[in-house]
Design a protein around this motif. Sequence first.
Motif, PDB file in Angstrom:
ATOM      1  N   ALA A  11     -26.385 -29.627  -6.361  1.00 10.53           N
ATOM      2  CA  ALA A  11     -25.164 -30.429  -6.492  1.00 10.53           C
ATOM      3  C   ALA A  11     -24.533 -30.245  -7.865  1.00 10.53           C
ATOM      4  O   ALA A  11     -23.305 -30.113  -7.980  1.00 10.53           O
ATOM      5  N   SER A  12     -25.342 -30.206  -8.911  1.00 11.54           N
ATOM      6  CA  SER A  12     -24.751 -30.003 -10.234  1.00 11.54           C
ATOM      7  C   SER A  12     -24.210 -28.591 -10.390  1.00 11.54           C
ATOM      8  O   SER A  12     -23.233 -28.381 -11.113  1.00 11.54           O
ATOM      9  N   ALA A  13     -24.779 -27.618  -9.685  1.00 13.56           N
ATOM     10  CA  ALA A  13     -24.220 -26.267  -9.721  1.00 13.56           C
ATOM     11  C   ALA A  13     -22.836 -26.238  -9.074  1.00 13.56           C
ATOM     12  O   ALA A  13     -21.914 -25.601  -9.590  1.00 13.56           O
ATOM     13  N   VAL A  14     -22.684 -26.935  -7.952  1.00 17.52           N
ATOM     14  CA  VAL A  14     -21.383 -26.983  -7.273  1.00 17.52           C
ATOM     15  C   VAL A  14     -20.345 -27.645  -8.173  1.00 17.52           C
ATOM     16  O   VAL A  14     -19.225 -27.158  -8.314  1.00 17.52           O
ATOM     17  N   VAL A  15     -20.730 -28.752  -8.805  1.00 20.82           N
ATOM     18  CA  VAL A  15     -19.796 -29.465  -9.678  1.00 20.82           C
ATOM     19  C   VAL A  15     -19.415 -28.605 -10.880  1.00 20.82           C
ATOM     20  O   VAL A  15     -18.249 -28.516 -11.263  1.00 20.82           O
TER      21      VAL A  15
END
Length: 170
Positions: A11-15
Amino acid sequence: MKYPTDSGLLASAVVKIGRVVRRIKAAAAASRTRFRDRGRAGARRVRRIASTLRLRGAEARQETQATVFRITGELAALVDRAATETTAVARNARRFLRALHINGRARGRLVRAVNELDTLLVRAARLTAQARVRLGGGKPDSATRLVSLHDPQARPIRKGRIDRPVEFGY
């Protein structure tokens, strides 16, 4: 450092991919390249995992684990989709840098953003690979496991403490 779960890292990679692409587009480097920011979708899935983990009881444990695995697979697919669109953004930003002769701080910011995007794409690919290993029933090798997007050299360290048996660092 917060405890690195596969779903949280994905999720932090997507953000972060969305944030860097917005920075590149703000510099007008790849303004017409199509990119859909999937950060909200990733955050929604992480919240769904958190609400699923609140279920208690032995009979709910199997169902909870299956739901978490399914949502983690959705997050890995989100990262893959974001990465394929981002390669076009990075390619067009590099073309913009070669074609136009911008100088000074704007060029430096844009070069840094494109380089950050390249390293982020490599790390996101590693994250999806290790998440798919976990979803396939395996266990990723701790010596090569990526536990942080910002610090790729950090590793899990067994300390044996009761409150925190595993720490992350060097």
